[in-house]
Design a protein around this motif. Structure first.
Motif, PDB file in Angstrom:
ATOM      1  N   ASN A 149      23.238   2.439  19.729  1.00 31.90           N
ATOM      2  CA  ASN A 149      23.792   1.473  18.775  1.00 31.90           C
ATOM      3  C   ASN A 149      25.055   0.793  19.299  1.00 31.90           C
ATOM      4  O   ASN A 149      25.463   0.984  20.436  1.00 31.90           O
ATOM      5  N   GLY A 200      23.840   4.198  10.317  1.00 32.58           N
ATOM      6  CA  GLY A 200      23.863   5.654  10.423  1.00 32.58           C
ATOM      7  C   GLY A 200      25.164   6.264  10.889  1.00 32.58           C
ATOM      8  O   GLY A 200      25.448   7.416  10.580  1.00 32.58           O
ATOM      9  N   ILE A 201      25.942   5.526  11.645  1.00 29.85           N
ATOM     10  CA  ILE A 201      27.210   6.113  12.091  1.00 29.85           C
ATOM     11  C   ILE A 201      28.036   6.470  10.869  1.00 29.85           C
ATOM     12  O   ILE A 201      28.658   7.520  10.791  1.00 29.85           O
ATOM     13  N   VAL A 253       7.787  17.602  18.984  1.00 33.06           N
ATOM     14  CA  VAL A 253       7.036  18.299  17.939  1.00 33.06           C
ATOM     15  C   VAL A 253       5.788  17.473  17.630  1.00 33.06           C
ATOM     16  O   VAL A 253       5.870  16.262  17.398  1.00 33.06           O
ATOM     17  N   GLU A 299      14.303  18.198  20.286  1.00 36.18           N
ATOM     18  CA  GLU A 299      14.442  16.762  20.589  1.00 36.18           C
ATOM     19  C   GLU A 299      13.408  16.382  21.642  1.00 36.18           C
ATOM     20  O   GLU A 299      13.336  17.011  22.693  1.00 36.18           O
ATOM     21  N   LYS A 300      12.659  15.324  21.344  1.00 38.89           N
ATOM     22  CA  LYS A 300      11.586  14.958  22.289  1.00 38.89           C
ATOM     23  C   LYS A 300      12.126  14.383  23.597  1.00 38.89           C
ATOM     24  O   LYS A 300      11.513  14.529  24.645  1.00 38.89           O
ATOM     25  N   ALA A 339      18.031   5.856  17.815  1.00 41.97           N
ATOM     26  CA  ALA A 339      19.081   4.858  17.573  1.00 41.97           C
ATOM     27  C   ALA A 339      20.474   5.361  17.946  1.00 41.97           C
ATOM     28  O   ALA A 339      21.346   4.572  18.294  1.00 41.97           O
ATOM     29  N   SER A 340      20.674   6.686  17.875  1.00 41.28           N
ATOM     30  CA  SER A 340      22.053   7.204  17.877  1.00 41.28           C
ATOM     31  C   SER A 340      22.818   7.009  19.177  1.00 41.28           C
ATOM     32  O   SER A 340      24.043   6.982  19.170  1.00 41.28           O
ATOM     33  N   SER A 369      16.693  10.070  21.581  1.00 45.62           N
ATOM     34  CA  SER A 369      15.926   8.881  21.991  1.00 45.62           C
ATOM     35  C   SER A 369      15.465   8.040  20.813  1.00 45.62           C
ATOM     36  O   SER A 369      14.274   7.781  20.647  1.00 45.62           O
ATOM     37  N   CYS A 405      19.744   6.045   7.130  1.00 50.01           N
ATOM     38  CA  CYS A 405      20.525   5.119   7.923  1.00 50.01           C
ATOM     39  C   CYS A 405      20.281   3.650   7.683  1.00 50.01           C
ATOM     40  O   CYS A 405      21.195   2.913   7.337  1.00 50.01           O
ATOM     41  N   LEU A 431      22.048  12.217  12.708  1.00 51.27           N
ATOM     42  CA  LEU A 431      21.747  12.898  11.447  1.00 51.27           C
ATOM     43  C   LEU A 431      21.318  14.349  11.692  1.00 51.27           C
ATOM     44  O   LEU A 431      21.872  15.278  11.080  1.00 51.27           O
ATOM     45  N   PHE A 449      29.718   0.519  15.493  1.00 47.82           N
ATOM     46  CA  PHE A 449      30.545   0.034  14.385  1.00 47.82           C
ATOM     47  C   PHE A 449      30.699   1.156  13.359  1.00 47.82           C
ATOM     48  O   PHE A 449      29.689   1.715  12.910  1.00 47.82           O
TER      49      PHE A 449
HETATM   50  C1  FAD Z   1      20.743  -1.572  18.441  1.00 41.39           C
HETATM   51  C2  FAD Z   1      21.303  -0.778  17.321  1.00 41.39           C
HETATM   52  C3  FAD Z   1      22.592  -1.020  16.863  1.00 41.39           C
HETATM   53  C4  FAD Z   1      23.112  -0.272  15.819  1.00 41.39           C
HETATM   54  N1  FAD Z   1      24.416  -0.434  15.486  1.00 41.39           N
HETATM   55  C5  FAD Z   1      24.951   0.369  14.549  1.00 41.39           C
HETATM   56  C6  FAD Z   1      26.320   0.318  14.263  1.00 41.39           C
HETATM   57  O1  FAD Z   1      27.055  -0.422  14.914  1.00 41.39           O
HETATM   58  N2  FAD Z   1      26.811   1.100  13.266  1.00 41.39           N
HETATM   59  C7  FAD Z   1      26.009   1.954  12.557  1.00 41.39           C
HETATM   60  O2  FAD Z   1      26.485   2.619  11.642  1.00 41.39           O
HETATM   61  N3  FAD Z   1      24.714   2.070  12.853  1.00 41.39           N
HETATM   62  C8  FAD Z   1      24.185   1.306  13.821  1.00 41.39           C
HETATM   63  N4  FAD Z   1      22.862   1.427  14.121  1.00 41.39           N
HETATM   64  C9  FAD Z   1      22.060   2.379  13.352  1.00 41.39           C
HETATM   65  C10 FAD Z   1      22.344   3.830  13.754  1.00 41.39           C
HETATM   66  O3  FAD Z   1      22.330   3.951  15.156  1.00 41.39           O
HETATM   67  C11 FAD Z   1      21.272   4.690  13.114  1.00 41.39           C
HETATM   68  O4  FAD Z   1      21.314   4.486  11.720  1.00 41.39           O
HETATM   69  C12 FAD Z   1      21.471   6.181  13.408  1.00 41.39           C
HETATM   70  O5  FAD Z   1      21.709   6.401  14.765  1.00 41.39           O
HETATM   71  C13 FAD Z   1      20.247   6.945  12.958  1.00 41.39           C
HETATM   72  O6  FAD Z   1      20.435   8.308  13.291  1.00 41.39           O
HETATM   73  P1  FAD Z   1      19.262   9.343  13.096  1.00 41.39           P
HETATM   74  O7  FAD Z   1      19.744  10.627  13.606  1.00 41.39           O
HETATM   75  O8  FAD Z   1      18.755   9.282  11.690  1.00 41.39           O
HETATM   76  O9  FAD Z   1      18.057   8.754  13.973  1.00 41.39           O
HETATM   77  P2  FAD Z   1      17.834   8.667  15.553  1.00 41.39           P
HETATM   78  O10 FAD Z   1      19.087   8.502  16.279  1.00 41.39           O
HETATM   79  O11 FAD Z   1      16.786   7.634  15.747  1.00 41.39           O
HETATM   80  O12 FAD Z   1      17.281  10.097  15.907  1.00 41.39           O
HETATM   81  C14 FAD Z   1      15.959  10.495  15.710  1.00 41.39           C
HETATM   82  C15 FAD Z   1      15.638  11.454  16.851  1.00 41.39           C
HETATM   83  O13 FAD Z   1      14.392  12.085  16.607  1.00 41.39           O
HETATM   84  C16 FAD Z   1      13.766  12.275  17.862  1.00 41.39           C
HETATM   85  N5  FAD Z   1      12.343  12.479  17.615  1.00 41.39           N
HETATM   86  C17 FAD Z   1      11.468  11.590  17.075  1.00 41.39           C
HETATM   87  N6  FAD Z   1      10.249  12.131  16.986  1.00 41.39           N
HETATM   88  C18 FAD Z   1      10.336  13.399  17.471  1.00 41.39           C
HETATM   89  C19 FAD Z   1       9.399  14.453  17.638  1.00 41.39           C
HETATM   90  N7  FAD Z   1       8.116  14.311  17.283  1.00 41.39           N
HETATM   91  N8  FAD Z   1       9.829  15.628  18.165  1.00 41.39           N
HETATM   92  C20 FAD Z   1      11.132  15.789  18.542  1.00 41.39           C
HETATM   93  N9  FAD Z   1      12.056  14.808  18.411  1.00 41.39           N
HETATM   94  C21 FAD Z   1      11.670  13.633  17.871  1.00 41.39           C
HETATM   95  C22 FAD Z   1      14.072  10.982  18.604  1.00 41.39           C
HETATM   96  O14 FAD Z   1      13.901  11.110  19.988  1.00 41.39           O
HETATM   97  C23 FAD Z   1      15.521  10.737  18.197  1.00 41.39           C
HETATM   98  O15 FAD Z   1      16.440  11.277  19.111  1.00 41.39           O
HETATM   99  C24 FAD Z   1      22.304   0.693  15.162  1.00 41.39           C
HETATM  100  C25 FAD Z   1      21.027   0.950  15.617  1.00 41.39           C
HETATM  101  C26 FAD Z   1      20.516   0.228  16.700  1.00 41.39           C
HETATM  102  C27 FAD Z   1      19.138   0.521  17.190  1.00 41.39           C
END
Ligand code: FAD
Length: 378
Positions: free
Chosen positions: A57, A361-362, A197, A45-46, A53-54, A51, A357, A24, A60
């Motif tokens: 996962n 989220g993908i 952060v 990024e920490k 979900a992205s 680190s 998400c 995202l 899919f």
């Molecule tokens: C096991 C698993 C299987 C999944 N399978 C699927 C799938 O098949 N298909 C699908 O569509 N979705 C799937 N998902 C869900 C999908 O991965 C998530 O919805 C999506 O990756 C979320 O993206 P994001 O960028 O919102 O969050 P994230 O990827 O969680 O990113 C948040 C980021 O913020 C960073 N962060 C947090 N706090 C701080 C801070 N204080 N300072 C700096 N950085 C910080 C973290 O390190 C992290 O990198 C799955 C998730 C998991 C865990």
């Protein structure tokens, strides 16, 4: 010791800072730059890698199975469910356009839902659902494909019916995220990894982000005209009022299985379990419903109860009678809000927090990123 003049001039001040380099955060950064290349955009990024979900996962590229859609009808209503399906499908298409299928490793083997005895009545509603979704998809969305249950080698005692959708795909999650990072860089987005952060402080005409990192004895802070918080499961630290709860997901991967009979993405038990092929390997995840309480955590650890359940299901339902070996397992942390819908929250004129998400989220992130850009940089 403090920052040098040069550092203060060239590294600290931006038009936009995004916290979190998951799919995202990176998609928002790309949207802003694609819309106006002159904007300066920093992502903090920490982790050394993203680190959350992205990068953890199952890959899919899905929009919701038949029983998930029916259960969402009950939970959030028909109109909202159908809009969400459309947003997911649009999101997948934006990602495909942005990076191309080669760079996401997208393969369109289709998606299947395994139906057990408890959900057979959902099959009576296939035509109705197809009818409701026909303005989204260019062809019939769901069709029965029971003859493939034995072809794929699944346990026919457990799997009573199977529903196929040709519009579901699988991606190579690692390749997609690595390509997205590369693409962001090519647009001029700066990413700083290993930078956590700690505080987000709004000043009169900018926002100050205080990190946990030091230059000499001084904590490093960055300034932006506008901040977008994309920290998903870790958002509680900044905005507990958004009530975003972590939900851990366990995943196992087998070694290549000789004679693997299926290709595609598969769901069962209303989406609580999901598996797919990756080449000849099987990636299998889910089972949070076995131990919801323990899994409401942001600690990346394994849960033996769930891993045992996943292995049992591999033995009994997915690969009965097949020789296979589990290679290893991992976990990732999702973020869930109460509504289970994407939410873009304007904390103030300069700070926006978003969660798109809830486990999908993908599909959704690229769509939600477009909406966020229109709010923060209209
Ligand atoms: C096991 C698993 C299987 C999944 N399978 C699927 C799938 O098949 N298909 C699908 O569509 N979705 C799937 N998902 C869900 C999908 O991965 C998530 O919805 C999506 O990756 C979320 O993206 P994001 O960028 O919102 O969050 P994230 O990827 O969680 O990113 C948040 C980021 O913020 C960073 N962060 C947090 N706090 C701080 C801070 N204080 N300072 C700096 N950085 C910080 C973290 O390190 C992290 O990198 C799955 C998730 C998991 C865990």
């Amino acid at each position: 010791m403090s920052l040098s003049f040069w550092e203060k001039e060239s590294f600290i001040n931006y038009d936009f800072i995004i916290v979190g380099s998951g799919i995202l955060g990176l998609s928002v950064a790309c949207e802003i730059k694609e819309n106006d290349p002159k904007r300066s955009v920093l992502v903090l990024e920490k982790g050394i890698l993203p680190s959350g979900a992205s990068t953890k996962n199952a890959g899919f590229a899905c929009f919701g199975s038949l029983t998930e859609i029916l259960s969402d009808f009950e939970r959030i209503g028909e109109a909202e469910t159908i809009e969400l399906v459309k947003n997911r499908y649009d999101g997948i298409n934006i990602l495909r356009e942005r990076l191309g299928d080669e760079k996401t490793g997208l393969l369109n083997y289709g998606g299947y839902e395994l139906i057990n005895g408890d959900h057979l009545d959902s099959l009576e509603r296939i035509d109705e659902i197809n009818n409701k979704l026909k303005f989204i998809f260019p062809d019939i969305t769901f069709e029965l494909t029971n003859f493939q249950i034995s072809e794929f080698g699944f346990n026919q005692e457990e799997v009573k019916a199977m529903v196929y959708s040709r519009f579901e795909s699988q991606i190579d999650t690692g390749r997609m995220m690595s390509s997205l990072i590369e693409y962001s860089g090519s647009l001029g987005v700066k990413i700083i990894n290993g930078c956590k952060v700690d505080m987000i402080n709004e000043k009169e005409n900018y926002v100050k982000l205080i990190t946990e990192n030091y230059s000499g004895k001084e904590k490093i802070s960055f300034n932006a005209k506008s901040v977008i918080v994309c920290t998903n499961a870790f958002t509680e630290k900044f905005y507990p009022e958004l009530n975003i709860k972590p939900g851990r997901g366990q995943v196992i991967i087998t070694k290549p299985v000789k004679g693997l009979k299926f290709k595609g993405v598969f769901h069962f038990d209303e989406g609580f379990y999901y598996f797919r092929n990756f080449g000849e390997r099987v990636i299998f995840g889910g089972g949070r419903n076995m131990d919801f309480e323990t899994e409401e955590t942001s600690e990346f650890e394994s849960n033996e109860i769930i891993l045992k359940d996943l292995k049992n299901k591999l033995d009994d339902v997915i690969l009965p009678g097949m020789e296979y070996e589990v290679d290893y397992s991992w976990s990732g942390i999702m973020g869930f809000n109460d509504s289970k819908r994407p939410e873009i929250k304007q904390i103030s004129d300069r700070i926006t927090a978003a969660i798109s998400c809830n486990g999908m989220g993908i599909a959704l992130s690229s769509f939600i990123a477009k909406k966020i850009r229109k709010i923060v940089d209209p």
